[in-house]
Scaffold this motif. Structure first.
Motif, PDB file in Angstrom:
ATOM      1  N   GLU A 134       0.549   9.376  -1.133  1.00 24.50           N
ATOM      2  CA  GLU A 134       1.383   8.402  -1.842  1.00 24.50           C
ATOM      3  C   GLU A 134       2.454   7.783  -0.947  1.00 24.50           C
ATOM      4  OE1 GLU A 134       2.285   9.776  -6.198  1.00 24.50           O
ATOM      5  OE2 GLU A 134       2.850  11.329  -4.772  1.00 24.50           O
ATOM      6  N   VAL A 135       2.726   8.420   0.190  1.00 25.68           N
ATOM      7  CA  VAL A 135       3.798   8.011   1.091  1.00 25.68           C
ATOM      8  C   VAL A 135       5.148   8.028   0.347  1.00 25.68           C
ATOM      9  CG1 VAL A 135       4.511   6.365   2.882  1.00 25.68           C
ATOM     10  CG2 VAL A 135       2.094   6.563   2.307  1.00 25.68           C
ATOM     11  N   LYS A 136       5.525   9.231  -0.074  1.00 21.07           N
ATOM     12  CA  LYS A 136       6.797   9.446  -0.787  1.00 21.07           C
ATOM     13  C   LYS A 136       7.495  10.653  -0.180  1.00 21.07           C
ATOM     14  CE  LYS A 136       6.295   8.054  -5.625  1.00 21.07           C
ATOM     15  NZ  LYS A 136       6.094   8.580  -6.988  1.00 21.07           N
ATOM     16  N   PHE A 137       8.815  10.633  -0.203  1.00 21.74           N
ATOM     17  CA  PHE A 137       9.555  11.799   0.295  1.00 21.74           C
ATOM     18  C   PHE A 137       9.284  13.012  -0.594  1.00 21.74           C
ATOM     19  CE2 PHE A 137      12.075   8.272   2.077  1.00 21.74           C
ATOM     20  CZ  PHE A 137      11.939   8.607   3.428  1.00 21.74           C
ATOM     21  N   ALA A 138       9.238  14.188   0.037  1.00 20.76           N
ATOM     22  CA  ALA A 138       8.862  15.419  -0.659  1.00 20.76           C
ATOM     23  C   ALA A 138       9.707  15.659  -1.904  1.00 20.76           C
ATOM     24  CB  ALA A 138       8.983  16.604   0.294  1.00 20.76           C
ATOM     25  N   ILE A 139      11.011  15.429  -1.799  1.00 19.53           N
ATOM     26  CA  ILE A 139      11.885  15.758  -2.932  1.00 19.53           C
ATOM     27  C   ILE A 139      11.713  14.787  -4.100  1.00 19.53           C
ATOM     28  CG2 ILE A 139      13.636  17.052  -1.639  1.00 19.53           C
ATOM     29  CD1 ILE A 139      15.336  14.534  -1.587  1.00 19.53           C
ATOM     30  N   GLU A 140      11.018  13.676  -3.864  1.00 20.20           N
ATOM     31  CA  GLU A 140      10.789  12.698  -4.938  1.00 20.20           C
ATOM     32  C   GLU A 140       9.401  12.815  -5.549  1.00 20.20           C
ATOM     33  OE1 GLU A 140      11.449   9.105  -2.767  1.00 20.20           O
ATOM     34  OE2 GLU A 140      13.626   9.382  -2.728  1.00 20.20           O
ATOM     35  N   MET A 156      -9.301   2.173   3.037  1.00 21.26           N
ATOM     36  CA  MET A 156      -8.175   3.101   2.830  1.00 21.26           C
ATOM     37  C   MET A 156      -6.940   2.631   3.613  1.00 21.26           C
ATOM     38  SD  MET A 156      -8.118   7.168   3.801  1.00 21.26           S
ATOM     39  CE  MET A 156      -8.860   7.874   2.353  1.00 21.26           C
ATOM     40  N   VAL A 157      -7.146   2.313   4.880  1.00 22.78           N
ATOM     41  CA  VAL A 157      -6.040   1.889   5.736  1.00 22.78           C
ATOM     42  C   VAL A 157      -5.595   0.470   5.358  1.00 22.78           C
ATOM     43  CG1 VAL A 157      -5.560   1.183   8.128  1.00 22.78           C
ATOM     44  CG2 VAL A 157      -6.410   3.468   7.643  1.00 22.78           C
ATOM     45  N   GLN A 158      -6.555  -0.399   5.006  1.00 22.45           N
ATOM     46  CA  GLN A 158      -6.197  -1.759   4.600  1.00 22.45           C
ATOM     47  C   GLN A 158      -5.278  -1.709   3.371  1.00 22.45           C
ATOM     48  OE1 GLN A 158      -6.840  -4.513   6.451  1.00 22.45           O
ATOM     49  NE2 GLN A 158      -5.358  -5.419   5.032  1.00 22.45           N
ATOM     50  N   GLY A 159      -5.564  -0.761   2.465  1.00 24.08           N
ATOM     51  CA  GLY A 159      -4.720  -0.590   1.275  1.00 24.08           C
ATOM     52  C   GLY A 159      -3.290  -0.255   1.666  1.00 24.08           C
ATOM     53  N   GLY A 187       2.336  -2.404   2.468  1.00 29.44           N
ATOM     54  CA  GLY A 187       3.478  -2.351   3.387  1.00 29.44           C
ATOM     55  C   GLY A 187       3.848  -0.931   3.784  1.00 29.44           C
ATOM     56  N   LYS A 188       2.896   0.008   3.657  1.00 30.21           N
ATOM     57  CA  LYS A 188       3.208   1.407   3.968  1.00 30.21           C
ATOM     58  C   LYS A 188       2.967   1.743   5.434  1.00 30.21           C
ATOM     59  CE  LYS A 188       2.679   3.283  -0.697  1.00 30.21           C
ATOM     60  NZ  LYS A 188       1.764   3.892  -1.659  1.00 30.21           N
ATOM     61  N   ILE A 189       2.168   0.938   6.119  1.00 32.13           N
ATOM     62  CA  ILE A 189       2.018   1.117   7.569  1.00 32.13           C
ATOM     63  C   ILE A 189       2.030  -0.245   8.250  1.00 32.13           C
ATOM     64  CG2 ILE A 189       0.792   3.335   7.594  1.00 32.13           C
ATOM     65  CD1 ILE A 189      -1.832   1.833   7.854  1.00 32.13           C
TER      66      ILE A 189
END
Ligand SMILES: NC(=O)c1ccc[n+]([C@@H]2O[C@H](COP(=O)([O-])OP(=O)(O)OC[C@H]3O[C@@H](n4cnc5c(N)ncnc54)[C@H](O)[C@@H]3O)[C@@H](O)[C@H]2O)c1
Length: 261
Positions: free
Chosen positions: A96-102, A193-196, A201-203
């Motif tokens: 999900e590309v989210k910080f662990a605490i969130e 997967m990478v195109q997504g 805007g995650k990579i």
């Protein structure tokens, strides 16, 4: 070696995640090398497309993370193909590309279930056929994010580290029965997967290229070639390995841009 080129003639192969990306490219190459190939995926429409493109013999819809469905994929594929010599576990989910605490535990668990548990379940079902026949070769898909850690991937990275460890464990258990188990560890590869991740805007692909000695992303075909080698008799004395297909990503230990460091 009598046979001077890789051949999979007469081999029956199952590729999970075969509807897209690395799985579809691998299925296509295995077909070209002479194997009879079945595809499995959770994406029914994708399977129809991929079967047409790669020339696969049969497709199976299923979720590798669900025990009964994983068992059925392997049993049905082996029945349809008339045997099972090769399995490639390419089904997988990105993080999900989210910080662990969130993070919520549901999506975290889902990634572990598909990437790690799914791989184990398909391997186990395949080995119930391969061990008695004393022949078989399995390739799992890890990632540079298995050994390497970076922020906001607290399910994906651990799931791929677990795939690398599982590959070693199974290789040690099944080597004596004639079954080899290896993995490939791709860097960033140009798949949906990478195109997504790019679209969201995650990579940033420019930054990824800067950190990659070969200075570009890889292609699904380049990963497929490593997988084809590992499942073939050319790799007959290789088991328990993870072969990184990463343009030198793992080799680089510097900071920032490899061209200016
Ligand atoms: N693309 C990369 O840069 C990259 C890098 C490292 C590792 N990988 C790994 O390679 C594998 C293939 O990734 P890709 O880039 O080709 O992605 P992709 O999204 O193009 O293909 C993955 C396929 O897996 C299928 N799938 C997802 N969940 C499933 C489930 N529960 N059961 C059955 N099928 C399921 C999807 O429907 C899809 O067809 C994954 O394990 C991924 O983690 C990819």
């Amino acid at each position: 070696m009598a046979n001077q080129s890789i051949s999979l003639l007469g081999r029956s192969a199952l590729v999970t995640g075969g509807a897209s990306g690395i799985g579809a490219a691998t299925a296509g190459l295995l077909c070209e090398l002479g194997a009879k190939v079945a595809l499995a995926d959770i994406n029914a429409d994708g399977l129809v497309n991929a079967q047409e493109i790669v020339g696969a013999f049969k497709t199976f819809i299923g979720d590798v993370s669900v025990e009964d469905e994983a068992e059925a994929i392997v049993a049905d594929a082996a029945n349809a193909l008339g045997g099972l010599d090769v399995v490639v576990n390419a089904a997988g989910l990105v993080d999900e590309v989210k910080f662990a605490i969130e993070r919520d535990i549901g999506p975290w668990q889902r990634i572990m279930d598909v990437n790690f548990r799914g791989t184990f379940q398909i391997c186990r079902a395949a080995a119930r056929i391969m061990v008695p026949q004393r022949r078989g070769s399995i390739v799992n898909i890890a990632s540079v994010n298995g050994p390497g850690g970076w922020p906001r991937r607290t399910a994906y990275g651990p799931s791929k580290a677990a795939v690398i460890a599982l590959t070693r464990e199974l290789a040690c258990e099944w080597g004596i029965h004639g079954v080899r188990v290896n993995a490939v560890g791709p860097g960033y590869i140009t798949t949906p997967m990478v195109q997504g991740l790019v679209d969201e805007g995650k990579i940033d692909t420019n930054r990824l290229c800067d950190r990659t000695p070969i200075d570009r992303l890889g292609t699904p075909d380049e990963v497929a070639r490593a997988i084809a080698f590992l499942v073939s008799d050319w790799a007959s004395y290789i088991t328990g390995e993870t072969l990184f297909v990463d343009g030198g990503w793992m080799a680089y230990g510097g900071a920032g841009d490899v061209k200016t460091f």
